[in-house]
Design an enzyme around this catalytic site. Sequence first.
Site, short mmCIF file in Angstrom:
data_model
loop_
_atom_site.label_atom_id
_atom_site.label_comp_id
_atom_site.label_asym_id
_atom_site.label_seq_id
_atom_site.Cartn_x
_atom_site.Cartn_y
_atom_site.Cartn_z
N CYS A 179 -2.14 -0.43 9.44
CA CYS A 179 -1.40 -1.69 9.30
C CYS A 179 -0.03 -1.55 9.96
O CYS A 179 0.56 -0.48 9.98
CB CYS A 179 -1.19 -2.05 7.83
SG CYS A 179 -2.71 -2.43 6.93
N ASP B 191 -18.16 -15.81 23.33
CA ASP B 191 -17.36 -14.95 22.44
C ASP B 191 -17.48 -13.51 22.93
O ASP B 191 -18.19 -12.70 22.34
CB ASP B 191 -17.86 -15.09 21.01
CG ASP B 191 -17.04 -14.26 20.02
OD1 ASP B 191 -15.95 -13.78 20.39
OD2 ASP B 191 -17.50 -14.07 18.87
N CYS C 41 -10.97 -12.33 20.80
CA CYS C 41 -10.15 -11.45 19.96
C CYS C 41 -8.98 -10.89 20.76
O CYS C 41 -8.28 -10.00 20.28
CB CYS C 41 -10.99 -10.32 19.38
SG CYS C 41 -11.76 -9.26 20.63
N CYS D 161 0.83 -1.21 0.00
CA CYS D 161 0.00 0.00 0.00
C CYS D 161 0.86 1.25 0.00
O CYS D 161 1.86 1.34 0.72
CB CYS D 161 -0.92 0.00 1.23
SG CYS D 161 -1.98 1.46 1.37
N PHE E 70 -22.67 -14.11 24.89
CA PHE E 70 -22.15 -12.98 24.12
C PHE E 70 -22.41 -13.27 22.64
O PHE E 70 -21.51 -13.22 21.80
CB PHE E 70 -20.65 -12.76 24.37
CG PHE E 70 -20.26 -12.61 25.81
CD1 PHE E 70 -20.29 -11.36 26.42
CD2 PHE E 70 -19.87 -13.70 26.56
CE1 PHE E 70 -19.92 -11.21 27.76
CE2 PHE E 70 -19.50 -13.57 27.90
CZ PHE E 70 -19.52 -12.32 28.50
N GLU F 199 -27.15 -12.05 25.05
CA GLU F 199 -26.38 -10.92 24.52
C GLU F 199 -26.85 -9.65 25.20
O GLU F 199 -28.04 -9.48 25.47
CB GLU F 199 -26.57 -10.83 23.00
CG GLU F 199 -26.12 -9.55 22.34
CD GLU F 199 -24.63 -9.27 22.53
OE1 GLU F 199 -24.29 -8.12 22.83
OE2 GLU F 199 -23.83 -10.22 22.36
N CYS G 226 0.29 5.58 7.44
CA CYS G 226 -1.00 5.15 7.97
C CYS G 226 -0.82 4.21 9.16
O CYS G 226 0.03 3.32 9.14
CB CYS G 226 -1.80 4.44 6.87
SG CYS G 226 -3.40 3.83 7.41
#
Length: 410
Positions: free
Chosen positions: A72, A341, A367, A63, A273, A293, A69
């Site tokens: 990334c 999750d 995550c 990129c 979740f 949730e 930026c």
Amino acid sequence: MSERELIISELGHRGDGIAQTDNGPVYVEGALPGETVRANVADGRAKNPVIETRSPDRIAPVCRHYETCGGCSLQHLAPAPYLAWKSSLVEKALRDRGIVATVSDTVSATEGGRRRAVLTATRAGRHTLLGYHEKASHRLVDIAECPVLDPAITNALPGLRALAGEVLPKKGELRLTVLATTAGLDVAFDKADKGYEKKIAVLSRKAVELDLARLTVNGEVLLEIRPPLLDMGGIGITAAPGGFTQATAAAEEALSRLVLAGVGKARTVADLFSGVGTFALRLARSANVHAAEGDAAAIAAFDKALRKPQGLKKVTFERRDLSRRPLVREELEPYDAVVFDPPRAGAQAQAEQLAGSKVKTIVAVSCNPATLARDLRILIDGGYALQSVTPVDQFLFSPHIEVVAVLKRE
């Protein structure tokens, strides 16, 4: 501050190269293991590093915005060591909690690009800037391309920039969430100028010109040309405006396969979740499912999907803040398996209840390797055995990683 030669031995959890010195670790942005770097060092960080010996794993970024930026951090690392590094992030997080486990190779799940992007817009004189913030800065990079995004979003950037220009606040920044759905782009503005009502006609016209599925401003749906649908294993879900969904369709499929395999032949499953039902709807093909949730919009989308005959087993759901009010041991008794999750903060309260339960199988999706490791430690101490740990990469070129862990009651 003195100039010195540094030998990079490893990558840190943010993607910086790390050189071990007599005075402790030195972090070198953009450096790779095996490289020799000359730089000034202050407060454990290299300033203006110059690479003297390059790693054979170094490749050219894809990129034009990469140097500035902040979106990334690892476009300069070859694919194989990049995926190995992602697995190492999970391994380290587990070791930090005293968990010895074999971590599977990272599943690459970035095909087709990220379907969900959160962009920022601001004023620069008479111009509108749209993009991501620079690395370690509040300045905005006005992007002309983004190789990690779904092409439908990238192609729409000029039109989205013009659309954002109509609702920019007089001061500060505007947040723009874009989701590529099966019906087109779903666009939601947050922190728009409070006088946007005066421009509804202009906004609607521009939305039609861009062929958006839906346009939402400050939580108000201004225009819905087509319901912005997401395909959840063959079941259509209308996305909540600006709501959460897995970043790539490939990752959603990969995570779902791992969850379904982990649950196995369980007949009753609690999906905690649950979001809009990413796993619950797939699980309900073969098991009775109860979903919980805390987000009202996600529950509403899930409810709407269930109102149409889908050929599913029994599905129930509730709105519940599981961080404050987890399912307690007595409530967990009916379930053969539990899937959870949570957001990045993890599911500590729920893990503590599960640790004392009789649930046979737990599938943890996360995550955040650090909070996942904490929650796994609680479950292991409660008598569960860790069966598998699989990282899934859906955030290409970033330090972020999804993980699916399967545990069984010993």
